[in-house]
Design a protein around this motif. Structure first.
Motif, PDB file in Angstrom:
ATOM      1  N   THR A  85      -0.235  -6.361   9.602  1.00  8.78           N
ATOM      2  CA  THR A  85       0.044  -5.119   8.876  1.00  8.78           C
ATOM      3  C   THR A  85       1.372  -4.549   9.328  1.00  8.78           C
ATOM      4  O   THR A  85       1.705  -4.589  10.515  1.00  8.78           O
ATOM      5  N   PRO A 134      -2.850   0.576  12.847  1.00  8.82           N
ATOM      6  CA  PRO A 134      -3.677   0.361  11.657  1.00  8.82           C
ATOM      7  C   PRO A 134      -5.158   0.478  12.003  1.00  8.82           C
ATOM      8  O   PRO A 134      -5.530   0.440  13.173  1.00  8.82           O
ATOM      9  N   GLU A 157      -9.093   4.430   6.465  1.00  8.19           N
ATOM     10  CA  GLU A 157      -8.891   2.977   6.397  1.00  8.19           C
ATOM     11  C   GLU A 157      -7.430   2.578   6.588  1.00  8.19           C
ATOM     12  O   GLU A 157      -7.125   1.386   6.717  1.00  8.19           O
ATOM     13  N   HIS A 158      -6.516   3.568   6.569  1.00  9.35           N
ATOM     14  CA  HIS A 158      -5.102   3.249   6.779  1.00  9.35           C
ATOM     15  C   HIS A 158      -4.677   3.423   8.231  1.00  9.35           C
ATOM     16  O   HIS A 158      -3.500   3.302   8.550  1.00  9.35           O
ATOM     17  N   ARG A 175      -5.940   8.599   9.331  1.00 10.33           N
ATOM     18  CA  ARG A 175      -5.793   8.271   7.916  1.00 10.33           C
ATOM     19  C   ARG A 175      -6.859   7.288   7.441  1.00 10.33           C
ATOM     20  O   ARG A 175      -6.606   6.467   6.559  1.00 10.33           O
ATOM     21  N   ARG A 217       0.812  -1.215   0.000  1.00 13.72           N
ATOM     22  CA  ARG A 217       0.000   0.000   0.000  1.00 13.72           C
ATOM     23  C   ARG A 217       0.847   1.267   0.000  1.00 13.72           C
ATOM     24  O   ARG A 217       0.454   2.289   0.563  1.00 13.72           O
ATOM     25  N   GLU A 227      -5.596  13.410   7.568  1.00 16.20           N
ATOM     26  CA  GLU A 227      -4.419  13.504   6.701  1.00 16.20           C
ATOM     27  C   GLU A 227      -4.452  14.743   5.794  1.00 16.20           C
ATOM     28  O   GLU A 227      -3.498  15.528   5.758  1.00 16.20           O
ATOM     29  N   HIS A 254       1.469   3.735   2.875  1.00 18.33           N
ATOM     30  CA  HIS A 254       0.689   3.224   4.000  1.00 18.33           C
ATOM     31  C   HIS A 254       1.168   1.856   4.465  1.00 18.33           C
ATOM     32  O   HIS A 254       0.556   1.249   5.336  1.00 18.33           O
TER      33      HIS A 254
END
Lengths: 301, 301
Positions: A217, B219, B204-205, B202, A202, B171, A205
């Motif tokens: 992650t 995350p 979904e990040h 951020r 990503r 962000e 990210h």
């Protein structure tokens, strides 16, 4: 022979907000092998033209990369020209000259037939499949691909996907391949096509690893500047597969460590144009950045 | 009085690819306080209209939220209508009716003057500053803001930024405020404006916490579906400040835990329209998802 990379060797011309370069050494096999060479012995199967000189082979030799599988044929080496603007997450291709790469048919030297770990860089899926089939003793093979093959050669891609353990793919391509926006669902769908492990990259990210046992992650290391994202994905793959080949350990815990090494190496790749930074590394720098990512993500339970 | 939230109470009408709702309870103070109520005692200062009935107050009461600071005045309650399409990272506002919110002047009940933890939801910066100045015994105050104030009222925003310990910002807004694309540089620049802690959300990040001692990334929890992102930012703030107020611990290690609780609570918020899911939680579910985020990020050093 432990780790084999099949892919492109190219001369890249790149423009970013930080500067411009002309015909520097690049390509998926180059970024992958230079990176993986910090972890294990690595060999390359690729094709170059007559303009690929001793000084270029020297870069691989400097990192003890075996180039017996790099064929030098009449014609010019693959060239790519691209530009990054704005958020630098997406390359805009200005020019592609396939040259000798257009008729590339990977030939695996007999000495490589006992290869245990394989990276199939982003080339024609039918060629990836031939390479995969030629290697009977693999412990793990990893595949990269791109939008062009996902849309244009879905059947060939499906065939090779069914034969690999690991798919390394970026976010947009994972969505395209799975026809799922949600990344968790996308990974689940892709796993049904073959790979036991799906690593979704990503960019800034980080990456998410969908393993056989769990999801993990890893963030991208936070840099002050990203000079040139070219090759970051192949560099991630080099750290990931390099660590797996070095340790011979495909456990859940070690797949996680491999993803962290992927992120670590990717962060070095983007600090300079081309493979310059990756050639100048030290093992200490790699371990130090690994610990920094640990510190970036650690919290008490 | 431990934790005070100042912000909006609204009726939201929302369309997402998963469905549509009409005039459900929302607003920054609502999402924040319902979330924080799982961690500590929380009070709200906000304004509602005559159409805000007993059944609406009941939602707050159910979570033992103190609404003595919620003023009910002639007129209609703030209404917002929005839509999410495609990647659902960005709300498209279809209609805003400020109604009684247009003339909102937060009034702090005398009983709240010993408040130790404060959340200044996204309202006019000059009003945020008045509230901040009225509370002399704060241990930590957190601010949210938006593009509209960053561009339209930079001087007022600078004044309130200089008085708060924590900025929670998304962000795009962090980049707008700092005029820096790189998030590390953006956070460093914002810290010079006042806050010791900058949390960049951020979506979904996940989120990145730029603390006084270190940087930490958490995350987003991976969901099968995101039904409605409305209020996710205020919910993150509710988990973050709720945990800080509950523990009274502003150490580096505890700021990290607070960010994880922010991410945990944000993941519940988006599972349903409005605050439905947040009202139906159990402490066990919260702790279980906290452990799942631990498992999502853990690797051996």
């Amino acid at each position: 022979m432990l780790l084999l990379a099949v892919g492109s060797i190219a001369f890249d011309s790149i423009r970013t907000p930080y500067g411009e370069t002309e015909e520097i050494l690049g390509g998926s096999a180059t970024f992958f092998s230079v990176t993986a060479s910090w972890f294990t012995s690595v060999s390359v199967v690729a094709v170059v033209g007559e303009d690929f000189g001793e000084q270029h082979f020297q870069v691989f030799r400097e990192r003890s990369i075996d180039t017996a599988g790099v064929e030098r044929v009449p014609g010019r080496t693959f060239r790519w020209k691209g530009e990054y603007t704005g958020d630098m997450n997406q390359a805009h291709t200005l020019e592609t000259q396939l040259n000798v790469f257009e008729n590339f048919v990977p030939k695996i030297p007999a000495a490589y037939l006992d290869t245990q770990y394989l990276f199939l860089g982003n080339i024609l899926p039918a060629l990836q499949l031939n390479v995969r089939r030629a290697l009977p003793n693999l412990r793990a093979s990893a595949l990269d691909t791109m939008n062009y093959w996902i849309q244009g050669m879905p059947e060939d891609l499906a065939k090779v996907l069914a034969t690999v353990e690991i798919l390394l793919i970026n976010e947009g391509e994972a969505r395209m391949l799975s026809k799922q926006h949600n990344l968790k669902k996308a990974a689940e769908k892709i796993k049904k096509l073959g790979p036991r492990v799906v690593v979704i990259k990503r960019g800034e990210h980080g990456a998410t690893l969908f393993g056989p046992e769990s999801i993990f992650t890893v963030p991208a290391y936070l840099l002050d500047e990203v000079y040139d994202p070219t090759g970051a994905g192949d560099t991630f793959a080099g750290g990931f597969m390099g660590h797996l080949a070095r340790t011979g350990d495909l456990s859940d815990a070690n797949l996680r460590r491999a993803a962290v090494y992927g992120s670590v190496m990717g962060s070095f790749a983007v600090e300079e144009f081309g493979v310059g930074r990756l050639l100048r590394l030290t093992p200490g720098e790699i371990e130090s950045r690994y610990r920094e990512i640990k510190n970036l993500t650690h919290f008490d339970a």
